[in-house]
Write an enzyme that holds these catalytic residues in place. Structure first.
Site, PDB file in Angstrom:
ATOM      1  N   GLU A 162     -49.336  -3.645   7.190  1.00  0.00           N
ATOM      2  CA  GLU A 162     -48.244  -2.691   6.952  1.00  0.00           C
ATOM      3  C   GLU A 162     -46.924  -3.349   7.328  1.00  0.00           C
ATOM      4  O   GLU A 162     -46.820  -4.018   8.364  1.00  0.00           O
ATOM      5  CB  GLU A 162     -48.445  -1.429   7.790  1.00  0.00           C
ATOM      6  N   GLU A 213     -52.497   1.490  14.129  1.00  0.00           N
ATOM      7  CA  GLU A 213     -51.432   1.065  15.043  1.00  0.00           C
ATOM      8  C   GLU A 213     -51.665   1.651  16.432  1.00  0.00           C
ATOM      9  O   GLU A 213     -51.185   2.743  16.743  1.00  0.00           O
ATOM     10  CB  GLU A 213     -50.047   1.516  14.541  1.00  0.00           C
TER      11      GLU A 213
END
Length: 337
Positions: free
Chosen positions: A258, A172
């Protein structure tokens, strides 16, 4: 057509001993049958916006991600991976290898690289043994290129193009420009391709994997890439799906590596209505989904109670939190379509 894994389990078991391939690209010709995997884990590749197997069939993968290895390494074992396959119906899991300290996540790769590599390999080996796909995830928020190169060199030297393994190179990215992420990918992916020239690689996108539309404006010029879209249903709603729709329309292949059904903090109540909308979106576009996470922290997104066994095969129903039961239900339903 879309490949479903559950209906062919019995057939796969019947023929497992007759048609198997090596558990690693480095497997010797004389490897024993115990070191091999059954036929329904097929090499994957990306065409257009679709993830396909060797026969050209669309593949949709669903399963839970393990939590940060540094704090929840107790679940990085074959018993847990086996339970995800046999009791949750998962056909994929994800080893989230923490690259650097983040909040209360400590003992990460930058502190103990040997532990990180060891746990990653435990999960990959368990996935191979249980006929599953697995994402080897460099779980970083920051640009940690040099450590990433070292990590993926070691991993790909062992596993290479093993069909079970997908490589996620930057979990991320924070509020980081797409050009910096592209530069990172252009330098790191060749390190992976040296030993795994045909493996699927997952590329992070700006702002915690939300700005997939920005990535779609200038994608990388490499084959077999997926781009990660992350969301937490309590926070990310129509506006985030609109960005994803725009990216798909532009031809960007996505994977949800995710996600959660709660707020972006990982806490708060489950938003069942928004979760349903996200699953309808994923079904519409045949997008694979990994749900966060197999961990025992006192928060909504951590699926397992702290009193549960390290070994998932020993989990009882009371060891699973509300989110675990919703994730398991979603996985079973999507993998049986």
């Amino acid at each position: 057509m879309k490949i479903n894994f559950l209906p062919i389990v019995a057939l796969a078991m019947a023929f497992a001993g007759l048609a198997a391939c090596g558990s690693s690209s480095k497997t010797d010709a004389g490897a024993s049958q115990e070191d091999s995997v059954t036929v329904f884990v097929s090499p994957l590749h990306v065409e257009g916006t679709a993830l396909l197997n060797a026969n050209g069939d669309t593949v949709v993968l669903n399963g839970p991600s393990l939590g940060w290895h540094s704090n929840w390494g107790r679940f990085y074992n074959e018993g847990t991976v086996k339970a995800l396959k046999e009791k949750w119906g998962a056909n994929i899991t994800r080893a989230a290898i923490g690259a650097h300290k983040s909040g209360d996540c400590v003992n990460t790769y930058d502190v103990d690289s040997a532990n990180a590599v060891n746990l990653a390999m435990k999960v990959i080996d368990a996935a191979i043994a249980n006929d599953m796909y697995v994402i080897c995830d460099w779980h970083s928020h920051e640009n940690t290129l040099e450590d990433a190169k070292k990590f993926f060199t070691v991993i790909t030297e062992k596993y290479g193009d093993t069909p079970n393994v997908l490589y996620e190179i930057w979990n991320e990215p924070l509020d980081i420009p797409w050009q910096e992420i592209k530069d990172y990918a252009n330098e790191l992916i060749p390190v992976i391709r040296k030993n795994a020239p045909n493996a699927v690689v997952i590329v992070g996108t700006p702002k915690w994997d939300q700005d997939v539309d920005v990535a779609a404006e200038s994608p990388l010029e490499m084959p077999n890439l997926l781009y990660s879209l992350h969301y937490y249903a309590g926070t990310h709603k129509d506006w985030n799906r609109d960005k994803a729709e725009k990216a798909i329309a532009a031809g960007l292949p996505l994977i949800v590596s995710e996600c959660g059904s709660m707020d972006h903090t990982g806490d708060g109540p489950i938003d069942y209505e928004s979760w349903k909308a996200w699953m309808e979106f994923a079904d519409k576009h045949n997008i694979s989904v990994l749900m966060w996470d197999i961990a025992d922290k006192n928060e909504t997104c951590s699926m397992i109670e702290a009193t549960a066994s390290d070994n998932g095969m020993e989990w009882k129903e009371e060891d699973l939190k509300e989110w675990a039961k919703l994730a398991r239900k979603t996985i079973t339903e999507r993998n049986s379509k």
